[in-house]
Design an enzyme around this catalytic site. Structure first.
Site, PDB file in Angstrom:
ATOM      1  N   ALA A 103       0.773  -1.243   0.000  1.00 39.89           N
ATOM      2  CA  ALA A 103       0.000   0.000   0.000  1.00 39.89           C
ATOM      3  C   ALA A 103       0.812   1.305   0.000  1.00 39.89           C
ATOM      4  CB  ALA A 103      -0.944   0.005   1.194  1.00 39.89           C
ATOM      5  N   ALA A 104       1.974   1.333   0.637  1.00 35.78           N
ATOM      6  CA  ALA A 104       2.699   2.612   0.776  1.00 35.78           C
ATOM      7  C   ALA A 104       3.214   3.095  -0.582  1.00 35.78           C
ATOM      8  CB  ALA A 104       3.867   2.444   1.731  1.00 35.78           C
ATOM      9  N   PRO A 105       3.266   4.399  -0.796  1.00 38.24           N
ATOM     10  CA  PRO A 105       2.949   5.486   0.139  1.00 38.24           C
ATOM     11  C   PRO A 105       1.476   5.886   0.176  1.00 38.24           C
ATOM     12  CG  PRO A 105       3.873   6.399  -1.863  1.00 38.24           C
ATOM     13  CD  PRO A 105       3.863   4.907  -2.043  1.00 38.24           C
ATOM     14  N   GLY A 106       0.622   5.146  -0.485  1.00 38.21           N
ATOM     15  CA  GLY A 106      -0.805   5.346  -0.264  1.00 38.21           C
ATOM     16  C   GLY A 106      -1.577   6.055  -1.371  1.00 38.21           C
TER      17      GLY A 106
ATOM     18  N   ASP B 231       4.195  -8.980   6.048  1.00 36.24           N
ATOM     19  CA  ASP B 231       4.472  -9.473   4.704  1.00 36.24           C
ATOM     20  C   ASP B 231       3.140  -9.954   4.119  1.00 36.24           C
ATOM     21  OD1 ASP B 231       5.274 -10.774   2.457  1.00 36.24           O
ATOM     22  OD2 ASP B 231       6.899 -11.885   3.412  1.00 36.24           O
TER      23      ASP B 231
ATOM     24  N   ASP C  57      -0.465  -3.922  -6.464  1.00 34.44           N
ATOM     25  CA  ASP C  57       0.507  -3.081  -7.165  1.00 34.44           C
ATOM     26  C   ASP C  57       1.857  -3.601  -6.685  1.00 34.44           C
ATOM     27  OD1 ASP C  57       1.257  -0.838  -8.814  1.00 34.44           O
ATOM     28  OD2 ASP C  57       1.887   0.132  -6.965  1.00 34.44           O
TER      29      ASP C  57
ATOM     30  N   CYS D 141       5.030  -0.709 -11.935  1.00 39.59           N
ATOM     31  CA  CYS D 141       5.592   0.425 -12.670  1.00 39.59           C
ATOM     32  C   CYS D 141       6.807  -0.069 -13.452  1.00 39.59           C
ATOM     33  CB  CYS D 141       5.961   1.574 -11.740  1.00 39.59           C
ATOM     34  SG  CYS D 141       7.050   1.063 -10.406  1.00 39.59           S
TER      35      CYS D 141
ATOM     36  N   LYS E 152      -2.589   4.954  -4.220  1.00 37.28           N
ATOM     37  CA  LYS E 152      -3.669   4.100  -4.747  1.00 37.28           C
ATOM     38  C   LYS E 152      -4.680   3.769  -3.646  1.00 37.28           C
ATOM     39  CE  LYS E 152      -0.499   2.263  -8.154  1.00 37.28           C
ATOM     40  NZ  LYS E 152       0.758   2.719  -7.502  1.00 37.28           N
TER      41      LYS E 152
END
Lengths: 331, 191
Positions: free
Chosen positions: A137-140, A187, A205, A258, A142
């Site tokens: 999730a980081a940095p958030g 994890d 992601d 990415c 999405k």
């Protein structure tokens, strides 16, 4: 056998020459030929990576409305332009002040976010009352967009392993007015072992080599070897398999990176579909008005016609960071 | 796994500390402040035990998930809406709670551009920067600081009473609002 084919690279003299000219490791350029199938296209791609990308922001409708934001930024002499294929995305054409330090930024009216990374939440199409998992999730950017699209009316479980990055995730969640997220530091691969939770939708992601970020991080031209890609591919496969375990029947997974590396994208999905015996997995069409089709085949490995439903974004064609997105349904 | 620290349900005493603070300063209870924000009939508060006891609030849907996580003896890093923290039986509201209270309370001061800018840099507010108030403010009252467009800027403590007479702001001190927390925190400390 398939893995050998995917990761074995014979580098031609032409690839070596071009790699030297643009400052890449030669194995990368050889792979670009395998992706594009044409040296002219490879050159266009490499030239495109030399051009800086425009910055972009996402208007955050949890805190403001986009029309008001447009007016406020105009008053500050910040020139923005709506990104036609994103409902909340704007290009920053010019700004006399850093866009990460305006009062509007502090009030959470917008988030600085690459246009391609706004796509996975849109494709996930989160709805109220759904339970959603964001596996890295980081940095958030999405996570907070998922909350925005469902107007904070769903529940998001956001997982992040990295201690430093989780702080920025929490800060962005708070600044942007997200109220529905449970953050777990762990994890993500272990979620199926620990919890009995089953999710309606999952965003993966995946951690990747960032091969799409070369216009932003030119060091990436030489910082990763094919072995690095191989290592990450294993992690990506294991994350995607975990995601499928904790997804409800008829649930949706959006897988994105990415990276433009087929090894980290089409191959990961192909591998997971091939190994799966428990349920049917369907690749779904992605209708976003931008992007090239996914690869049907790479280095003699035929993934299948349905892989064209995936989307690839390239800096030289789409003006975004290089990106890959796939949408899957578990039947 | 997620943390060595522990998340647990809020106690009655802790909830009273929060509600006493909110009623005294902003004339509202936690539930009434957050029901709309959380799209929920009920608001469930949890404490994250640590040096500070951080308080989070969630809605019914998230509660089901949290209960399942806690049942497995695991503890989230953070959850839902950050309400604030309790230390030594004292409640300190979060930046986000102030943001949520903007449309719910009259306990605010409106400051001019200069006051807003200074406040966002963590500084206090001079009486001359206050251009309006929502209601008369008592000394030591915790108030929201808004700009002239009623946009949230942060939370401060009144160092003296503030009243308004014939459009004129009256206070007996030069520096009138002590900065407790402001949105500039996201840049300075937010990560």
């Amino acid at each position: 056998m398939i893995e050998n084919k995917i990761f074995h690279i014979e580098i031609s003299n032409k690839a070596k020459d071009i790699a030297k000219r643009y400052g890449y490791l030669p194995y990368m350029v050889q792979r670009y030929y395998e992706i594009f199938g044409d040296w002219h296209e490879v050159t266009l791609f490499l030239k495109g990576n030399e051009k800086p990308l425009l910055k972009s922001i996402r208007c955050n409708t949890l805190r403001t409305n986009c029309r008001e934001l447009e007016i406020k930024l105009k008053e500050k002499n910040i020139t923005i332009e709506k990104i036609p294929w994103l409902p909340h995305g704007y290009w920053i054409l010019s700004s006399p002040i850093p866009i990460g330090a305006t009062h509007e930024y502090l009030r959470g009216y917008y988030h600085i976010q690459g246009p391609a990374s706004m796509l996975p939440p849109l494709i996930l199409d989160p709805r109220p009352n759904e339970l959603i998992l964001d596996m890295a999730a980081a940095p958030g950017g999405k996570t907070t967009y998922i909350a925005q699209l469902a107007e904070n009316r769903n529940v998001i479980v956001a997982i992040e392993k990295n201690r430093k990055r989780i702080k920025s995730l929490l800060s962005n969640i708070n600044r942007l007015g997200v109220t529905n997220t449970i953050i777990l530091r762990m994890d993500a691969v272990k979620i199926s072992e620990i919890f009995d939770l089953r999710f309606d939708k999952i965003l993966l992601d995946a951690p990747c080599t960032g091969e799409g970020l070369i216009p932003l991080i030119p060091e990436r031209k030489t910082s990763r070897t094919i072995e690095d890609i191989k290592k990450l591919t294993k992690i990506q496969i294991s994350l995607l398999k975990t995601a499928l375990k904790v997804l409800k029947r008829n649930g949706i997974i959006v897988y994105s990176t990415c990276s433009i590396a087929p090894e980290e994208n089409e191959y990961v999905i192909f591998n997971v579909i091939k190994d799966n015996r428990e349920f049917e997995l369907e690749l779904l069409s992605i209708d976003i008005g931008i992007g090239a089709n996914g690869l049907e085949e790479y280095k003699g490995v035929y993934f299948g016609k349905e892989f064209r439903k995936c989307k690839r974004l390239y800096p030289y064609v789409h003006g975004t960071e290089g990106f890959f997105i796939a949408k899957l349904r578990k039947k | 796994m997620t943390s060595k620290l522990k998340v647990r349900n809020i106690s009655r005493t802790e909830l009273s500390i929060i509600n006493n603070f909110l009623i005294k300063n902003w004339n509202i209870t936690l539930k009434n402040l957050l029901v709309e924000q959380l799209h929920s009939k009920n608001v469930y508060a949890y404490i994250y035990e640590g040096y500070f006891n951080e308080i989070y609030a969630i809605n019914e849907d998230a509660k089901e998930i949290i209960d399942e996580i806690l049942e497995k003896k695991k503890h989230p890093y953070a959850l839902g809406f950050h309400v604030g923290r309790i230390r030594k039986n004292k409640f300190i509201p979060s930046l986000e709670l102030g943001y949520a209270a903007v449309t719910k309370t009259n306990a605010y001061v409106i400051v001019n551009d200069k006051g807003e800018k200074n406040f966002l840099y963590g500084k206090d507010i001079f009486t001359e920067s206050v251009i309006d108030i929502g209601t008369n403010i008592r000394e030591k009252q915790i108030v929201l600081v808004l700009n002239d467009r009623h946009e949230y800027t942060g939370i401060g403590r009144a160092l003296g009473a503030i009243t308004k007479r014939r459009d004129k702001i009256l206070a007996r001190r030069k520096v009138i609002i002590k900065n407790i927390i402001d949105l500039g925190w996201y840049l300075r400390r937010g990560g």
